[in-house]
Scaffold this motif. Structure first.
Motif, PDB file in Angstrom:
ATOM      1  N   ARG A   1       0.830  -1.203   0.000  1.00  0.00           N
ATOM      2  CA  ARG A   1       0.000   0.000   0.000  1.00  0.00           C
ATOM      3  C   ARG A   1       0.869   1.260   0.000  1.00  0.00           C
ATOM      4  O   ARG A   1       0.645   2.179  -0.785  1.00  0.00           O
ATOM      5  CB  ARG A   1      -0.942  -0.002   1.194  1.00  0.00           C
ATOM      6  CG  ARG A   1      -2.109   0.942   1.061  1.00  0.00           C
ATOM      7  CD  ARG A   1      -2.861   1.068   2.346  1.00  0.00           C
ATOM      8  NE  ARG A   1      -1.995   1.543   3.409  1.00  0.00           N
ATOM      9  CZ  ARG A   1      -1.582   2.802   3.511  1.00  0.00           C
ATOM     10  NH1 ARG A   1      -1.957   3.692   2.642  1.00  0.00           N
ATOM     11  NH2 ARG A   1      -0.781   3.156   4.495  1.00  0.00           N
TER      12      ARG A   1
ATOM     13  N   ARG B   1       2.504   1.697  -3.365  1.00  0.00           N
ATOM     14  CA  ARG B   1       1.611   2.194  -4.416  1.00  0.00           C
ATOM     15  C   ARG B   1       1.430   3.706  -4.373  1.00  0.00           C
ATOM     16  O   ARG B   1       1.052   4.327  -5.358  1.00  0.00           O
ATOM     17  CB  ARG B   1       0.237   1.508  -4.331  1.00  0.00           C
ATOM     18  CG  ARG B   1       0.223   0.077  -4.807  1.00  0.00           C
ATOM     19  CD  ARG B   1      -1.181  -0.380  -5.183  1.00  0.00           C
ATOM     20  NE  ARG B   1      -2.120  -0.316  -4.081  1.00  0.00           N
ATOM     21  CZ  ARG B   1      -2.334  -1.298  -3.201  1.00  0.00           C
ATOM     22  NH1 ARG B   1      -1.659  -2.422  -3.308  1.00  0.00           N
ATOM     23  NH2 ARG B   1      -3.212  -1.158  -2.226  1.00  0.00           N
ATOM     24  N   ALA B   2       1.701   4.302  -3.213  1.00  0.00           N
ATOM     25  CA  ALA B   2       1.590   5.753  -3.109  1.00  0.00           C
ATOM     26  C   ALA B   2       2.588   6.446  -4.033  1.00  0.00           C
ATOM     27  O   ALA B   2       2.397   7.607  -4.401  1.00  0.00           O
ATOM     28  CB  ALA B   2       1.806   6.188  -1.659  1.00  0.00           C
TER      29      ALA B   2
ATOM     30  N   VAL C   1     -11.028  13.300  -7.635  1.00  0.00           N
ATOM     31  CA  VAL C   1     -11.433  12.161  -6.808  1.00  0.00           C
ATOM     32  C   VAL C   1     -10.281  11.160  -6.689  1.00  0.00           C
ATOM     33  O   VAL C   1     -10.024  10.605  -5.616  1.00  0.00           O
ATOM     34  CB  VAL C   1     -12.700  11.510  -7.401  1.00  0.00           C
ATOM     35  CG1 VAL C   1     -12.971  10.164  -6.777  1.00  0.00           C
ATOM     36  CG2 VAL C   1     -13.898  12.431  -7.198  1.00  0.00           C
ATOM     37  N   TYR C   2      -9.563  10.969  -7.786  1.00  0.00           N
ATOM     38  CA  TYR C   2      -8.458  10.002  -7.751  1.00  0.00           C
ATOM     39  C   TYR C   2      -7.313  10.498  -6.871  1.00  0.00           C
ATOM     40  O   TYR C   2      -6.707   9.715  -6.139  1.00  0.00           O
ATOM     41  CB  TYR C   2      -7.967   9.693  -9.166  1.00  0.00           C
ATOM     42  CG  TYR C   2      -7.365   8.319  -9.265  1.00  0.00           C
ATOM     43  CD1 TYR C   2      -8.180   7.187  -9.199  1.00  0.00           C
ATOM     44  CD2 TYR C   2      -5.997   8.134  -9.384  1.00  0.00           C
ATOM     45  CE1 TYR C   2      -7.650   5.914  -9.256  1.00  0.00           C
ATOM     46  CE2 TYR C   2      -5.455   6.849  -9.442  1.00  0.00           C
ATOM     47  CZ  TYR C   2      -6.282   5.754  -9.381  1.00  0.00           C
ATOM     48  OH  TYR C   2      -5.757   4.488  -9.431  1.00  0.00           O
TER      49      TYR C   2
ATOM     50  N   ARG D   1      -7.579  12.228  -4.262  1.00  0.00           N
ATOM     51  CA  ARG D   1      -7.951  12.046  -2.842  1.00  0.00           C
ATOM     52  C   ARG D   1      -7.579  10.657  -2.338  1.00  0.00           C
ATOM     53  O   ARG D   1      -7.278  10.484  -1.159  1.00  0.00           O
ATOM     54  CB  ARG D   1      -9.456  12.248  -2.666  1.00  0.00           C
ATOM     55  CG  ARG D   1      -9.896  13.689  -2.766  1.00  0.00           C
ATOM     56  CD  ARG D   1     -11.412  13.727  -2.706  1.00  0.00           C
ATOM     57  NE  ARG D   1     -11.928  15.083  -2.755  1.00  0.00           N
ATOM     58  CZ  ARG D   1     -13.209  15.365  -2.964  1.00  0.00           C
ATOM     59  NH1 ARG D   1     -14.082  14.376  -3.132  1.00  0.00           N
ATOM     60  NH2 ARG D   1     -13.619  16.610  -2.983  1.00  0.00           N
ATOM     61  N   TYR D   2      -7.625   9.667  -3.215  1.00  0.00           N
ATOM     62  CA  TYR D   2      -7.259   8.313  -2.782  1.00  0.00           C
ATOM     63  C   TYR D   2      -5.799   8.258  -2.347  1.00  0.00           C
ATOM     64  O   TYR D   2      -5.380   7.342  -1.650  1.00  0.00           O
ATOM     65  CB  TYR D   2      -7.478   7.283  -3.908  1.00  0.00           C
ATOM     66  CG  TYR D   2      -8.889   7.194  -4.429  1.00  0.00           C
ATOM     67  CD1 TYR D   2      -9.980   7.360  -3.578  1.00  0.00           C
ATOM     68  CD2 TYR D   2      -9.136   6.941  -5.770  1.00  0.00           C
ATOM     69  CE1 TYR D   2     -11.273   7.278  -4.063  1.00  0.00           C
ATOM     70  CE2 TYR D   2     -10.429   6.847  -6.256  1.00  0.00           C
ATOM     71  CZ  TYR D   2     -11.496   7.024  -5.401  1.00  0.00           C
ATOM     72  OH  TYR D   2     -12.771   6.935  -5.886  1.00  0.00           O
ATOM     73  N   PHE D   3      -5.001   9.214  -2.813  1.00  0.00           N
ATOM     74  CA  PHE D   3      -3.590   9.262  -2.425  1.00  0.00           C
ATOM     75  C   PHE D   3      -3.380  10.143  -1.191  1.00  0.00           C
ATOM     76  O   PHE D   3      -2.243  10.419  -0.826  1.00  0.00           O
ATOM     77  CB  PHE D   3      -2.738   9.786  -3.585  1.00  0.00           C
ATOM     78  CG  PHE D   3      -2.589   8.794  -4.700  1.00  0.00           C
ATOM     79  CD1 PHE D   3      -1.500   7.941  -4.751  1.00  0.00           C
ATOM     80  CD2 PHE D   3      -3.562   8.683  -5.678  1.00  0.00           C
ATOM     81  CE1 PHE D   3      -1.378   7.001  -5.762  1.00  0.00           C
ATOM     82  CE2 PHE D   3      -3.453   7.745  -6.695  1.00  0.00           C
ATOM     83  CZ  PHE D   3      -2.351   6.903  -6.740  1.00  0.00           C
TER      84      PHE D   3
ATOM     85  N   ARG E   1      -4.496  10.671 -14.966  1.00  0.00           N
ATOM     86  CA  ARG E   1      -4.945  10.268 -13.635  1.00  0.00           C
ATOM     87  C   ARG E   1      -3.847   9.514 -12.896  1.00  0.00           C
ATOM     88  O   ARG E   1      -3.655   9.686 -11.702  1.00  0.00           O
ATOM     89  CB  ARG E   1      -6.196   9.395 -13.781  1.00  0.00           C
ATOM     90  CG  ARG E   1      -6.882   9.064 -12.494  1.00  0.00           C
ATOM     91  CD  ARG E   1      -8.065   8.132 -12.714  1.00  0.00           C
ATOM     92  NE  ARG E   1      -7.637   6.792 -13.080  1.00  0.00           N
ATOM     93  CZ  ARG E   1      -8.457   5.745 -13.208  1.00  0.00           C
ATOM     94  NH1 ARG E   1      -9.759   5.900 -13.016  1.00  0.00           N
ATOM     95  NH2 ARG E   1      -7.992   4.559 -13.532  1.00  0.00           N
TER      96      ARG E   1
ATOM     97  N   PRO F   1     -12.148   9.031   1.485  1.00  0.00           N
ATOM     98  CA  PRO F   1     -12.219   9.500   0.086  1.00  0.00           C
ATOM     99  C   PRO F   1     -13.065   8.608  -0.822  1.00  0.00           C
ATOM    100  O   PRO F   1     -13.633   9.090  -1.812  1.00  0.00           O
ATOM    101  CB  PRO F   1     -10.765   9.515  -0.384  1.00  0.00           C
ATOM    102  CG  PRO F   1      -9.945   8.919   0.683  1.00  0.00           C
ATOM    103  CD  PRO F   1     -10.756   8.860   1.931  1.00  0.00           C
TER     104      PRO F   1
ATOM    105  N   PRO G   1      -3.070   3.962  -3.094  1.00  0.00           N
ATOM    106  CA  PRO G   1      -2.726   3.389  -1.784  1.00  0.00           C
ATOM    107  C   PRO G   1      -3.941   3.214  -0.876  1.00  0.00           C
ATOM    108  O   PRO G   1      -4.054   3.843   0.173  1.00  0.00           O
ATOM    109  CB  PRO G   1      -1.721   4.396  -1.208  1.00  0.00           C
ATOM    110  CG  PRO G   1      -1.986   5.656  -1.924  1.00  0.00           C
ATOM    111  CD  PRO G   1      -2.521   5.310  -3.262  1.00  0.00           C
ATOM    112  N   VAL G   2      -4.861   2.401  -1.301  1.00  0.00           N
ATOM    113  CA  VAL G   2      -6.090   2.100  -0.558  1.00  0.00           C
ATOM    114  C   VAL G   2      -6.241   0.581  -0.614  1.00  0.00           C
ATOM    115  O   VAL G   2      -5.963  -0.024  -1.651  1.00  0.00           O
ATOM    116  CB  VAL G   2      -7.311   2.777  -1.230  1.00  0.00           C
ATOM    117  CG1 VAL G   2      -8.591   2.416  -0.516  1.00  0.00           C
ATOM    118  CG2 VAL G   2      -7.135   4.294  -1.278  1.00  0.00           C
ATOM    119  N   GLU G   3      -6.677  -0.022   0.503  1.00  0.00           N
ATOM    120  CA  GLU G   3      -6.837  -1.479   0.522  1.00  0.00           C
ATOM    121  C   GLU G   3      -8.283  -1.862   0.213  1.00  0.00           C
ATOM    122  O   GLU G   3      -9.201  -1.050   0.391  1.00  0.00           O
ATOM    123  CB  GLU G   3      -6.478  -2.042   1.910  1.00  0.00           C
ATOM    124  CG  GLU G   3      -5.058  -1.774   2.348  1.00  0.00           C
ATOM    125  CD  GLU G   3      -4.023  -2.640   1.639  1.00  0.00           C
ATOM    126  OE1 GLU G   3      -4.401  -3.454   0.774  1.00  0.00           O
ATOM    127  OE2 GLU G   3      -2.839  -2.483   1.940  1.00  0.00           O
TER     128      GLU G   3
END
Lengths: 308, 264
Positions: free
Chosen positions: A71, A74-75, A98-99, A101-103, A146, B20, B109-111
Motif C-alpha cells: 500500500r 503504491r503511493a 477524486v483520484y 484524494r485516494y492518495f 490520472r 475519500p 494506496p487504498v486497501e
C-alpha cells in the motif's frame, strides 16, 4: 530500484501463470514486458502492485517489500490499467480530483495540478466534459493523466494502446517518451512489437509465465535472429506450386534458416544477395526484403500458433 | 522463498482511508440527489398511504392505534432496509464489476478493506437519508409522536449498516445483476412480511415467531415502533446487539468473499 522481482511464481490450482520470473527495473528507463495473450504479463503486474499474493518469490516495489508494504509502495506508483475504469459519472477534472484524494492529497493541491494534467493529456478544453463524450484515445490519455496525479516515480501501464487508432497511439507514445525524458521510470506490457521497439530501453519477452529473453531491442534481435529477412510468396513452377514448394527446393541452400507459414516462406540470412538474385529469375514469385525486427524474434521464440 | 498467501478470513483492517471512497460515492449521489431522494421516498410513501388508508378502513385499530400509525414505524425500517440493500447490491455491483471503479481505487494506496468498508458506510448513509425522509413524512402528517423521533436516526443508521453488510455478501457472490432477484424474493420479501412491518407479530403462528426473532428487521421495528409512539422501547440493548451482530458477521463474511474474488 523502482522494481525488483526474484523467483516470482503465481499458481492457480495446478496452472503456473507465472513460472519463475526475475526482473530488475533501472531508474529512469522504459522497460517493456512483451508477450502473447496469456503469457502472464498482467499477473506479473498484479503481483508487483500487491493486488495478488505470489505463490513464491520476492518483490520490492520502490524499495518496499510487496505484498507486506504494497500500500505504501503504491503511493509512489502510477497505474494505467488495461481496461478503462474512469468514473463515468464525473467530468475529466472531477475524475482527477477524486483520484487524487485516494492518495491522501488535499483538494487544493490536486486542484492546482489539474490544469497541468489536463494539458499533458491534451484535454484542456474538456475539463468539464463527461467521460461518455470522450473518444477512446481521450479516455486513455485521461487515464494516463490520472495515473500521474501523485507524481509517481514509477508508471506502470498494462497494454496502454490496445484498441487505439494510429494517431491516438502515437500521441500516447509521445507522452510516455516525454515522461521517461523527465525521469519517470516506465514499465509497460504490450503485445505490439512496434510499440516495444519504439519505446523500450530494455524489454523482456514473456511466454507461458517465463522470460525467454531480455535486453535492449537491438540486443535481443542481434542475439536471436539473422539480421536480414526475405519473405517469399506468390507462384512457383508455372503455377503448380507456391512459396512452400519453392522453399522445399531452394530455401535451405540460399538462407541460413527458413520457416514456412501458410503461403509464405520466411528466409532469415546475413547476406541476402544470392537469394535476391535467385528470386529475380523467378517471375511468379514475389518477395519482401527487410531488416529483422522484434516480431521475428518473438515468433521464433513463442511459435506461430494462435493463442486464443 | 515461499510466502503463504494471507488468509481471506483475516480480520478486517479498517482505516480512515475509506473516507475519500465514501466521498466519491457522495459526489456521484449529489449530482442526482433530487431524483434519488424522491425515488427513495416514493415507494414507502405509496405503501404508507395506500395500505395505511386502504387497510386502515377495514381494520379499526391495531394494538390500540390507527393502522397507519402502526405502519409508520414499519415503513421507516422498510425504507431503510431497501435503500441499504439496493445501494450495495445494484450500485455496489456496478462499481465493483461493471465500471471497475474498485479496481481503479485499488491501484491507489487504498486497501480492499477500505473500499468495502466505504461501501458499507455509504449504503448506511443513504439508508439514513431514506429513513429520515420517511420519518419526516410520518411526523409531519401526525402519524408519529415527535418526542423520541430523533432517536430513530441512530437506529436506522445501525440498521442500514446491518442490511448493507448482508447485501454485500450477495454482491460478493453475484455473477450478474440477475442474482439479486433471489435475495429479494427469498430473503428480503419474506423478512418484510415476518418482521412486524405490516402486521403485529402476535398474528403469526408460534413456529414462525421463532423465525421472526432471528430476523434483523424484526429488531429494528421493535425499537422504532415504541419510539414513534413516544414510548421508551424494551430491551433496546438486546435488539441493538442483534443488529450489530448481523452487521459485523456479514461484513466479515462479505470481505472474506470479496478478498477471494478480487485479490486472487
Amino acid at each position: 530500484m523502482p522494481l525488483s522481482i526474484r523467483g516470482l511464481v503465481k499458481r492457480y490450482g495446478d496452472t503456473a501463470v507465472v513460472a519463475g520470473i526475475d526482473l530488475d527495473l533501472h531508474a529512469g528507463e522504459c522497460f517493456t514486458l512483451l508477450g502473447p495473450n496469456g503469457a502472464g504479463k498482467t499477473t506479473t503486474l498484479r503481483c508487483a502492485l500487491g493486488l495478488s499474493a505470489p505463490t513464491a518469490g520476492e518483490i520490492r516495489l520502490t524499495g518496499l517489500p510487496v505484498p507486506a508494504r504494497a500500500r505504501e509502495a503504491r503511493a509512489r506508483v502510477g497505474v494505467v490499467p488495461q481496461q478503462d475504469n474512469l468514473d463515468p459519472d464525473f467530468t475529466c477534472a472531477e475524475n482527477l480530483l477524486v483520484y487524487g484524494r485516494y492518495f491522501g492529497l488535499r483538494d487544493a493541491e490536486i486542484a492546482a495540478r489539474i490544469p497541468e494534467l489536463l494539458a499533458f493529456a491534451g484535454l484542456e478544453n474538456r475539463r468539464d466534459a463527461k467521460i461518455g463524450t470522450l473518444s477512446g484515445g481521450m479516455k486513455r490519455r485521461l487515464t494516463l493523466a490520472r495515473a500521474l496525479v501523485n507524481r509517481p516515480r514509477l508508471l506502470v501501464l498494462d497494454e496502454p494502446t490496445t484498441g487505439l487508432d494510429p494517431q491516438a497511439r502515437h500521441l500516447i507514445w509521445d507522452r510516455l517518451k516525454q515522461l521517461v525524458r523527465g525521469g519517470t521510470t516506465v514499465l509497460l506490457t504490450t503485445h505490439f512489437m512496434d510499440e516495444a521497439e519504439r519505446l523500450a530501453d530494455r524489454l523482456a519477452i514473456l511466454d507461458a509465465g517465463r522470460i525467454l529473453t531480455e535486453g535492449s531491442p537491438r540486443e535481443v534481435i542481434a542475439a536471436h535472429i539473422e539480421p536480414q529477412v526475405v519473405e517469399v510468396y506468390g507462384e512457383y513452377d508455372d503455377g503448380n506450386g507456391g512459396a512452400p514448394a519453392w522453399a522445399a527446393h531452394h530455401a535451405a541452400a540460399l538462407a541460413q534458416r527458413f520457416e514456412v507459414s501458410g503461403e509464405t516462406a520466411f528466409c532469415y540470412l546475413t547476406d541476402p544477395a544470392p537469394l535476391l538474385a535467385h528470386l529475380a529469375a523467378q517471375p511468379g514469385l514475389r518477395y519482401l526484403h527487410r531488416p529483422a525486427n522484434l516480431e521475428d524474434v518473438f515468433l521464433k521464440l513463442t511459435g506461430r500458433e494462435l493463442r486464443d | 522463498m515461499n510466502t503463504p498467501a494471507p488468509s481471506p478470513w483475516r480480520p478486517p483492517r479498517l482505516s480512515l482511508r475509506f473516507v475519500p471512497v465514501w466521498q466519491r460515492n457522495f459526489l456521484v449521489w449529489r449530482k442526482l440527489a433530487l431524483p434519488s431522494v424522491l425515488g427513495n421516498l416514493a415507494d414507502p410513501v405509496i405503501y404508507l398511504f395506500g395500505l395505511g388508508f386502504g387497510i386502515g378502513m377495514l381494520v379499526p385499530d391495531v394494538g390500540g392505534m390507527p393502522y397507519i400509525t402502526f405502519l409508520a414505524a414499519g415503513m421507516v425500517c422498510y425504507s431503510t432496509m431497501n435503500s441499504a440493500s439496493f445501494e450495495v447490491l445494484y450500485s455496489g455491483f456496478s462499481r465493483m464489476h461493471v465500471q471497475k471503479t474498485w479496481d481503479a481505487i485499488l491501484n491507489a494506496p487504498v486497501e480492499l478493506d477500505d473500499v468495502v468498508f466505504a461501501e458499507l458506510v455509504w449504503a448506511a448513509s443513504k439508508a439514513l437519508l431514506s429513513g429520515a425522509a420517511i420519518l419526516l413524512v410520518v411526523v409531519a402528517f401526525g402519524f408519529a409522536e415527535a418526542r423520541y423521533a430523533l432517536w430513530v436516526l441512530p437506529l436506522i443508521f445501525l440498521a442500514g449498516l446491518s442490511f448493507a453488510a448482508l447485501g454485500l455478501v450477495m454482491t460478493a457472490l453475484a455473477p450478474s445483476y440477475d442474482f439479486f432477484m433471489y435475495y429479494f424474493t427469498l430473503f428480503v420479501t419474506p423478512m418484510t412480511l415476518l418482521s412486524g412491518v405490516f402486521f403485529p407479530l402476535e398474528q403469526l403462528p408460534p413456529a414462525l415467531r421463532l423465525a421472526t426473532d432471528l430476523l434483523p428487521l424484526t429488531h429494528a421495528v421493535l425499537i422504532a415502533r415504541p419510539l414513534l409512539l413516544g414510548e421508551v422501547p424494551h430491551a433496546v440493548a438486546a435488539h441493538l446487539a442483534v443488529l450489530a451482530a448481523y452487521g459485523i458477521g456479514a461484513f466479515w463474511l462479505a470481505l472474506a468473499l470479496l478478498r477471494r474474488r478480487l485479490l486472487k
